[in-house]
Scaffold this active site. Sequence first.
Site, mmCIF file in Angstrom:
data_model
loop_
_atom_site.group_PDB
_atom_site.id
_atom_site.type_symbol
_atom_site.label_atom_id
_atom_site.label_comp_id
_atom_site.label_asym_id
_atom_site.label_seq_id
_atom_site.Cartn_x
_atom_site.Cartn_y
_atom_site.Cartn_z
ATOM 1 N N LYS A 1 41.405 43.858 20.458
ATOM 2 C CA LYS A 1 42.585 43.776 21.325
ATOM 3 C C LYS A 1 42.703 42.337 21.814
ATOM 4 O O LYS A 1 42.036 41.919 22.763
ATOM 5 C CB LYS A 1 42.454 44.701 22.545
ATOM 6 C CG LYS A 1 43.772 44.825 23.300
ATOM 7 C CD LYS A 1 43.594 45.153 24.760
ATOM 8 C CE LYS A 1 43.278 43.955 25.598
ATOM 9 N NZ LYS A 1 44.304 42.904 25.604
ATOM 10 N N ASP A 5 44.658 39.116 23.631
ATOM 11 C CA ASP A 5 45.466 39.073 24.849
ATOM 12 C C ASP A 5 46.953 39.230 24.507
ATOM 13 O O ASP A 5 47.430 38.733 23.481
ATOM 14 C CB ASP A 5 45.253 37.747 25.583
ATOM 15 C CG ASP A 5 45.862 37.781 26.972
ATOM 16 O OD1 ASP A 5 45.131 38.111 27.917
ATOM 17 O OD2 ASP A 5 47.078 37.512 27.100
ATOM 18 N N GLU A 51 31.286 36.482 27.154
ATOM 19 C CA GLU A 51 31.511 35.031 27.199
ATOM 20 C C GLU A 51 32.514 34.802 28.324
ATOM 21 O O GLU A 51 33.694 35.115 28.172
ATOM 22 C CB GLU A 51 32.090 34.537 25.872
ATOM 23 C CG GLU A 51 31.314 34.975 24.632
ATOM 24 C CD GLU A 51 29.977 34.284 24.484
ATOM 25 O OE1 GLU A 51 29.745 33.275 25.170
ATOM 26 O OE2 GLU A 51 29.145 34.770 23.699
ATOM 27 N N CYS A 102 37.103 27.312 28.405
ATOM 28 C CA CYS A 102 35.945 27.781 29.172
ATOM 29 C C CYS A 102 34.901 26.688 29.346
ATOM 30 O O CYS A 102 34.223 26.632 30.355
ATOM 31 C CB CYS A 102 35.340 29.005 28.506
ATOM 32 S SG CYS A 102 34.892 28.704 26.784
ATOM 33 N N GLU A 159 36.592 28.474 39.486
ATOM 34 C CA GLU A 159 37.171 27.944 38.253
ATOM 35 C C GLU A 159 38.693 27.821 38.415
ATOM 36 O O GLU A 159 39.360 28.784 38.795
ATOM 37 C CB GLU A 159 36.850 28.907 37.103
ATOM 38 C CG GLU A 159 37.312 28.433 35.748
ATOM 39 C CD GLU A 159 37.081 29.497 34.663
ATOM 40 O OE1 GLU A 159 37.269 30.694 34.952
ATOM 41 O OE2 GLU A 159 36.719 29.120 33.541
HETATM 42 P P1 NAD Z 1 40.850 38.198 31.521
HETATM 43 O O1 NAD Z 1 39.481 38.692 31.818
HETATM 44 O O2 NAD Z 1 41.920 38.489 32.481
HETATM 45 O O3 NAD Z 1 41.366 38.747 30.096
HETATM 46 C C1 NAD Z 1 40.646 38.584 28.901
HETATM 47 C C2 NAD Z 1 40.908 39.782 27.987
HETATM 48 O O4 NAD Z 1 40.428 40.961 28.625
HETATM 49 C C3 NAD Z 1 42.389 40.031 27.702
HETATM 50 O O5 NAD Z 1 42.539 40.475 26.373
HETATM 51 C C4 NAD Z 1 42.746 41.134 28.673
HETATM 52 O O6 NAD Z 1 43.836 41.910 28.268
HETATM 53 C C5 NAD Z 1 41.459 41.956 28.669
HETATM 54 N N1 NAD Z 1 41.239 42.760 29.863
HETATM 55 C C6 NAD Z 1 41.653 42.510 31.133
HETATM 56 N N2 NAD Z 1 41.235 43.498 31.962
HETATM 57 C C7 NAD Z 1 40.544 44.387 31.202
HETATM 58 C C8 NAD Z 1 39.854 45.609 31.486
HETATM 59 N N3 NAD Z 1 39.789 46.103 32.714
HETATM 60 N N4 NAD Z 1 39.241 46.242 30.477
HETATM 61 C C9 NAD Z 1 39.269 45.733 29.215
HETATM 62 N N5 NAD Z 1 39.919 44.589 28.893
HETATM 63 C C10 NAD Z 1 40.533 43.911 29.868
HETATM 64 O O7 NAD Z 1 40.666 36.641 31.283
HETATM 65 P P2 NAD Z 1 41.820 35.543 31.229
HETATM 66 O O8 NAD Z 1 42.054 35.108 32.618
HETATM 67 O O9 NAD Z 1 42.956 35.976 30.429
HETATM 68 O O10 NAD Z 1 41.051 34.397 30.418
HETATM 69 C C11 NAD Z 1 40.569 33.268 31.019
HETATM 70 C C12 NAD Z 1 39.097 33.405 31.352
HETATM 71 O O11 NAD Z 1 38.363 33.531 30.151
HETATM 72 C C13 NAD Z 1 38.547 32.182 32.043
HETATM 73 O O12 NAD Z 1 37.695 32.565 33.096
HETATM 74 C C14 NAD Z 1 37.740 31.496 30.957
HETATM 75 O O13 NAD Z 1 36.709 30.675 31.448
HETATM 76 C C15 NAD Z 1 37.250 32.654 30.169
HETATM 77 N N6 NAD Z 1 36.915 32.268 28.793
HETATM 78 C C16 NAD Z 1 35.590 32.195 28.455
HETATM 79 C C17 NAD Z 1 35.222 31.780 27.180
HETATM 80 C C18 NAD Z 1 33.762 31.676 26.792
HETATM 81 O O14 NAD Z 1 33.463 31.543 25.608
HETATM 82 N N7 NAD Z 1 32.822 31.707 27.736
HETATM 83 C C19 NAD Z 1 36.206 31.457 26.245
HETATM 84 C C20 NAD Z 1 37.542 31.541 26.617
HETATM 85 C C21 NAD Z 1 37.879 31.957 27.905
#
Ligand code: NAD
Length: 541
Positions: free
Chosen positions: A205, A207, A278, A312, A410
């Site tokens: 899934k 985003d 991650e 990230c 962040e």
């Molecule tokens: P997010 O957690 O809101 O969403 C990420 C994914 O999770 C999306 O596909 C979203 O639809 C899904 N999601 C959201 N709530 C969910 C739930 N309750 N159950 C299952 N899936 C769910 O993150 P974001 O804000 O969109 O992304 C940015 C964040 O991601 C930042 O904190 C960034 O640092 C982190 N990030 C980390 C890495 C890494 O490799 N460490 C890489 C990229 C981004």
Amino acid sequence: MAPPQNPMPAGGPLVEGPADPEHDPTAVYALEPDYVAGLTSRLVATTGRTAAVRSPLDGAPLAHIPQSSEDDVAEAFVRARRAQAAWARTPIDERAAMLLRLHDLVLERQDEIIDLTVLESGKARKHAFDEPLHIALTARYYARTAHRHLDTRRRLGVVPGLTRVEVNRVPKGVVGIISPWNYPFTMALCDGLPALLAGNAVVTKPDAQTMLTALLGARLLDEAGFPKGLWQVVAGGGPEIGGPIVQRADYVCFTGSTATGRLIAAQCAERLIGCSLELGGKNPLLVLRDADLEKAAEGAVRASFSNAGQLCVSMERMFVADQVYDRFVERFVARTQAMTLGATLAWENDMGSLISQDQLDTVAAHVDDAVAKGARVLTGGRARPDLGPYYYEPTILEGVTPEMTCFGRETFGPVVSLYRFHDEADAVARANDGDYGLNASIYSQDGDRARAIARHVRCGTVNINEAFGATFASIDSPMGGMRESGMGRRQGSEGIHRYTESQSVATQRLIRFAPMLGMSDETYAKMMTANLTIMKKLGRA
Ligand code: NAD
């Protein structure tokens, strides 16, 4: 906003436009409807509902994506399980050959991938190029090292010569992958490639904001020869569709925020399945007093403003030695002010747009809060609606203190705070402060000293004289976070072994693990004790 006069590269395969102003007066960019339909046909989505994907370049709808239901997720798992059963019997060399075909396809089709990535995410073209680059590196690395990671291996048996032990790598089954929007092509594929190579199927899934780029990834997997059922894509909201994936998967790979990662970890714990997470970071960059300041300033720009800081591993905190602080800051600010800004498909931009109004609001709120509490803006600090609806300038702050939001939280945007330090131990302690531990960077001309300091930094990756690319692109090395930045690692053997169960098979010859030939239990115990003593003297493990 003044729309670019000729926004598309000549002959670009995807874009037609400007769109009909009568129907959508804001649209500058548009996609061929057949192209979109070809991509979305790859979804398991039967609700009849759609959700718009908007381009951050102009804020207008780019496509309407069919949405999945929980039943669709269940169906995706049925298809994936069916495909996985046959796939697990496919020889490793055949699986690896498909990865090498994917490598070539990704390089051949990079313009298409980059166009779509820029249109969906708003990032600068040169940052979008990093995505096919990373996927090609990942595909080649795992294809060429497949046997090293997956072949059955001999281990030491308890009785030398008489106990033969082998460890098999057995696929987990169906892996659930939930990915974010910031690197939509990389994040959609990079964790799935080792899962496939190890004999698993994937239900993913991506985003909701970047579905098209992720679907292009699925199409390229099909074209590379992977059986279609093996890679299932569903679309929808996080809890609505991500939740049902976690409920059905045999293992979950999640990339996203720490808050969501915590929820997913709890759900996986309830089901006793493994997961890798991650998550976020508040990454520190250290400029030591012996650093090459030109190199450090050049690296600092890439460290903080690649993908407009929505990365990230990008740097939001810089600790600079007192002796070189003024000279470094002068160079860093000058280079930042010289950046070419713009939200277009062209190559010339050094930094593109943020992805959404939400991101813009968060970035502006962090900077406004810091300024209201006394921080100084050395450059940037404002939105640029003349460049794009979600555009924010690269911003350097000084005088950030713990009561300001951006001190420890962040921002995930183009905002970095500068701090002086007097001694290196203090700089490392401040870099280690806080909840995160993803990535760090150290600039110094003394590699040995920098590597010694790195051992004290509580981050999963440390780059010396580079921001993040050296570790991230070295696919043989594990990548991931300590503390609240994550659990588990992607890349390297760690990144593929997470998708396997190790199975030990021991074959015993001649003797058994019990008294033999009428021997008493007491004699057996004495014999085994003597045996242990001899084994230790012989230096056996
Ligand atoms: P997010 O957690 O809101 O969403 C990420 C994914 O999770 C999306 O596909 C979203 O639809 C899904 N999601 C959201 N709530 C969910 C739930 N309750 N159950 C299952 N899936 C769910 O993150 P974001 O804000 O969109 O992304 C940015 C964040 O991601 C930042 O904190 C960034 O640092 C982190 N990030 C980390 C890495 C890494 O490799 N460490 C890489 C990229 C981004």
